[in-house]
Design a protein around this motif. Structure first.
Motif, PDB file in Angstrom:
ATOM      1  N   THR A  27      15.273  -6.274   7.581  1.00  0.00           N
ATOM      2  CA  THR A  27      16.064  -5.300   7.047  1.00  0.00           C
ATOM      3  C   THR A  27      14.843  -4.020   6.908  1.00  0.00           C
ATOM      4  O   THR A  27      15.884  -3.483   6.248  1.00  0.00           O
ATOM      5  CB  THR A  27      16.746  -6.114   5.942  1.00  0.00           C
ATOM      6  N   GLY A  28      14.007  -4.347   6.975  1.00  0.00           N
ATOM      7  CA  GLY A  28      13.402  -3.256   6.773  1.00  0.00           C
ATOM      8  C   GLY A  28      11.590  -3.066   6.854  1.00  0.00           C
ATOM      9  O   GLY A  28      11.593  -4.246   8.076  1.00  0.00           O
ATOM     10  N   ALA A  29      10.537  -2.589   6.286  1.00  0.00           N
ATOM     11  CA  ALA A  29       8.718  -2.366   7.135  1.00  0.00           C
ATOM     12  C   ALA A  29       7.811  -2.099   5.809  1.00  0.00           C
ATOM     13  O   ALA A  29       9.421  -1.257   4.656  1.00  0.00           O
ATOM     14  CB  ALA A  29       8.837  -2.009   8.601  1.00  0.00           C
ATOM     15  N   ASP A  30       7.738  -2.816   5.798  1.00  0.00           N
ATOM     16  CA  ASP A  30       6.440  -1.730   4.594  1.00  0.00           C
ATOM     17  C   ASP A  30       5.034  -1.702   5.571  1.00  0.00           C
ATOM     18  O   ASP A  30       4.394  -2.880   6.396  1.00  0.00           O
ATOM     19  CB  ASP A  30       5.706  -3.705   3.007  1.00  0.00           C
ATOM     20  N   PHE A  31       4.956  -0.341   4.745  1.00  0.00           N
ATOM     21  CA  PHE A  31       3.688  -0.129   5.777  1.00  0.00           C
ATOM     22  C   PHE A  31       1.879  -0.078   5.244  1.00  0.00           C
ATOM     23  O   PHE A  31       2.447   0.228   3.554  1.00  0.00           O
ATOM     24  CB  PHE A  31       4.033   1.061   6.216  1.00  0.00           C
ATOM     25  N   GLU A  32       1.181  -0.730   5.250  1.00  0.00           N
ATOM     26  CA  GLU A  32      -0.403  -0.481   4.983  1.00  0.00           C
ATOM     27  C   GLU A  32      -1.833   0.467   6.050  1.00  0.00           C
ATOM     28  O   GLU A  32      -1.355  -0.020   6.897  1.00  0.00           O
ATOM     29  CB  GLU A  32      -0.571  -1.909   4.582  1.00  0.00           C
ATOM     30  N   LEU A  33      -2.405   1.139   4.893  1.00  0.00           N
ATOM     31  CA  LEU A  33      -3.590   1.610   5.342  1.00  0.00           C
ATOM     32  C   LEU A  33      -4.588   0.287   5.713  1.00  0.00           C
ATOM     33  O   LEU A  33      -4.877   0.680   4.570  1.00  0.00           O
ATOM     34  CB  LEU A  33      -3.660   2.547   5.364  1.00  0.00           C
ATOM     35  N   ARG A  34      -4.760   1.121   7.257  1.00  0.00           N
ATOM     36  CA  ARG A  34      -6.377  -0.058   6.325  1.00  0.00           C
ATOM     37  C   ARG A  34      -7.865   0.938   6.937  1.00  0.00           C
ATOM     38  O   ARG A  34      -7.630   1.050   8.028  1.00  0.00           O
ATOM     39  CB  ARG A  34      -6.580  -1.629   7.601  1.00  0.00           C
ATOM     40  N   GLY A  35      -8.511   0.801   6.066  1.00  0.00           N
ATOM     41  CA  GLY A  35     -10.467   1.508   6.576  1.00  0.00           C
ATOM     42  C   GLY A  35     -11.072   1.389   5.617  1.00  0.00           C
ATOM     43  O   GLY A  35     -10.469  -0.542   5.297  1.00  0.00           O
TER      44      GLY A  35
ATOM     45  N   ALA B  47     -12.472   2.171   3.200  1.00  0.00           N
ATOM     46  CA  ALA B  47     -11.384   1.833   1.415  1.00  0.00           C
ATOM     47  C   ALA B  47     -10.711   0.726   1.285  1.00  0.00           C
ATOM     48  O   ALA B  47     -10.763   0.266  -0.007  1.00  0.00           O
ATOM     49  CB  ALA B  47     -10.938   3.519   0.978  1.00  0.00           C
ATOM     50  N   GLY B  48     -10.047  -0.263   2.239  1.00  0.00           N
ATOM     51  CA  GLY B  48      -9.849  -1.111   2.242  1.00  0.00           C
ATOM     52  C   GLY B  48      -8.264  -1.029   1.959  1.00  0.00           C
ATOM     53  O   GLY B  48      -7.414   0.165   2.296  1.00  0.00           O
ATOM     54  N   PRO B  49      -7.597  -2.487   1.952  1.00  0.00           N
ATOM     55  CA  PRO B  49      -5.708  -1.623   2.114  1.00  0.00           C
ATOM     56  C   PRO B  49      -5.707  -0.637   1.162  1.00  0.00           C
ATOM     57  O   PRO B  49      -4.996  -0.911  -0.234  1.00  0.00           O
ATOM     58  CB  PRO B  49      -5.246  -3.380   2.173  1.00  0.00           C
ATOM     59  N   LYS B  50      -3.944  -0.012   1.273  1.00  0.00           N
ATOM     60  CA  LYS B  50      -3.621   0.994   0.911  1.00  0.00           C
ATOM     61  C   LYS B  50      -2.519   0.849   1.027  1.00  0.00           C
ATOM     62  O   LYS B  50      -1.955   0.892   2.023  1.00  0.00           O
ATOM     63  CB  LYS B  50      -3.809   2.258   0.853  1.00  0.00           C
ATOM     64  N   ASP B  51      -1.721   1.199  -0.172  1.00  0.00           N
ATOM     65  CA  ASP B  51       0.407   0.600   0.451  1.00  0.00           C
ATOM     66  C   ASP B  51       0.760   1.840   1.060  1.00  0.00           C
ATOM     67  O   ASP B  51       0.568   3.266  -0.194  1.00  0.00           O
ATOM     68  CB  ASP B  51       0.429   0.489  -0.756  1.00  0.00           C
ATOM     69  N   VAL B  52       1.366   2.447   2.157  1.00  0.00           N
ATOM     70  CA  VAL B  52       1.217   3.884   2.607  1.00  0.00           C
ATOM     71  C   VAL B  52       2.767   4.241   2.763  1.00  0.00           C
ATOM     72  O   VAL B  52       3.834   4.764   3.005  1.00  0.00           O
ATOM     73  CB  VAL B  52       0.952   4.651   3.488  1.00  0.00           C
ATOM     74  N   GLY B  53       3.982   3.445   2.012  1.00  0.00           N
ATOM     75  CA  GLY B  53       5.255   3.272   1.732  1.00  0.00           C
ATOM     76  C   GLY B  53       5.579   2.267   2.559  1.00  0.00           C
ATOM     77  O   GLY B  53       5.824   1.333   2.971  1.00  0.00           O
TER      78      GLY B  53
END
Length: 380
Positions: free
Chosen positions: A127-135, A137-143
């Motif tokens: 039904t969709g997807a969640d995006f997370e940036l890993r760097g 500074a730790g995980p960050k929700d990006v939409g």
């Protein structure tokens, strides 16, 4: 490693206080022991000539660092009585580093902040997807993105109406895969990520992958661990993501070294790569460094160079710096001068492996660069 986050350090006059601090070191011994470590770092700065206002700013910043929020610690850069930048580390310093110098002490940051690539993790279902940036500074929700919500589940094979329903399910899956791929490509571009990891539905992953633009698809890997549903994270998923980041970083370094070896070869054409302080200083003056290569055991990292206020005011000799328009240049380490110049021109930086036993590793002396352009030889 991109150094754009160092921008607050580029336009400010030094001298600079630099402290790499691990808050977990002897933390279990209590607050008093922690205060002693902070006191020792500040005393080192004072002994090296730091002004009281800058030392106090560093002391207050160190006191705010906790193992809970920064398990590997932070690096603090301060000048003129203010902390200009506090950056999270991804690896703990083996020992405290504190120094007072004309330029920020940057080279340890390459190893301690890590050059593991920014990774965009896409948690996918039908039904969709969640995006997370890993760097670092730790995980960050990006939409996130949501596709059509129904129908998304098959029924048992039966009459025509059931087969028609299944076809509509197939169409919903295909539609949602396209929606996810489009949103994922946009998130990849906007986030500055270098790598994508697809997590989730075993059927949706390949459907999304084949719809991604080729440039994104080439840096995308999938893992069978985890999913989009709450609570589906696991140690296996975390290890798969970190393994993907490590492998991508390794391939990137190897590719850069291959380009470097080919670029510096004696073919009669202007080199696409240079090594050694004089050649690198010239490239930095002309903003020609595309990728700076640093080998931590290189003897030329600590070579003396002269710099002015501007990042491209760097020279091998004091008199050369004066001809660049700097009336009062100061002597600094070559690695710090070149890293500042690289950050100011949005160049990339790669930390390369130490030299092997036969000395065959590059770059010679520990400093090299891939160039943005070369000088064509003038006609005779």
């Amino acid at each position: 490693m991109q150094l754009t986050f160092l921008e607050p350090l580029l336009d400010r006059r030094g001298p600079w206080a630099t402290v790499y601090f691990d808050p977990t070191q002897n933390y279990e011994s209590g607050v008093n022991r922690r205060q002693l470590i902070i006191r020792d770092a500040c005393r080192t700065l004072e002994e090296e000539g730091a002004d009281p206002a800058t030392v106090q700013a560093v002391r207050e910043a160190l006191a705010d660092i906790t193992p809970q929020q920064d398990p590997a610690g932070r690096v603090i850069f301060a000048a003129g009585g203010e902390v200009a930048l506090s950056h999270r580390l991804s690896r703990r310093p083996q020992s405290p580093i504190a120094c007072w110098a004309p330029l920020p002490r940057l080279t340890p940051l390459l190893e301690l902040a890590g050059q593991d690539p920014l990774c965009l993790v896409a948690y996918i279902d039908r039904t969709g997807a969640d995006f997370e940036l890993r760097g670092a500074a730790g995980p960050k929700d990006v939409g996130s993105v949501e596709g059509r919500q129904s129908p998304v589940h098959r029924t048992a094979a039966g009459d025509w109406s059931q087969r028609h329903f299944q076809l509509k399910v197939e169409n919903t899956w295909e539609h949602n895969a396209g929606e996810i791929a489009e949103a994922l490509a946009s998130a990849f571009e906007e986030s500055g990520a270098e790598l994508v990891v697809l997590v989730g539905d075993v059927r949706e992953r390949p459907a999304v992958l084949e719809r991604l633009p080729e440039a994104v698809r080439e840096v995308t890997v999938a893992t069978e661990h985890g999913g989009r549903a709450p609570g589906s994270s696991s140690p296996a998923l975390e290890e798969a993501i970190e393994q993907a980041r490590r492998e991508h970083a390794h391939r990137r370094v190897e590719k850069a070294l291959d380009r470097f070896r080919a670029g510096r070869s004696d073919t009669g054409s202007p080199p696409d790569a240079v090594e050694g302080v004089p050649a690198l200083v010239e490239a930095a003056q002309e903003h020609r460094i595309d990728t700076l290569l640093i080998r931590s055991d290189g003897p030329e990292l600590a070579a003396e160079t002269w710099v002015g206020a501007a990042p491209d005011q760097v020279a091998v000799r004091r008199t050369d710096a004066q001809t660049l328009g700097e009336g009062d240049p100061v002597a600094v380490r070559a690695d710090d001068a070149l890293l500042r110049a690289a950050a100011a021109t949005a160049a990339d930086v790669l930390f390369v492996p130490p030299a092997d036993g036969d000395g065959a590793d590059v770059p010679t002396g520990g400093l090299g660069a891939l160039l943005r352009w070369t000088h064509e030889p003038s006609a005779a």
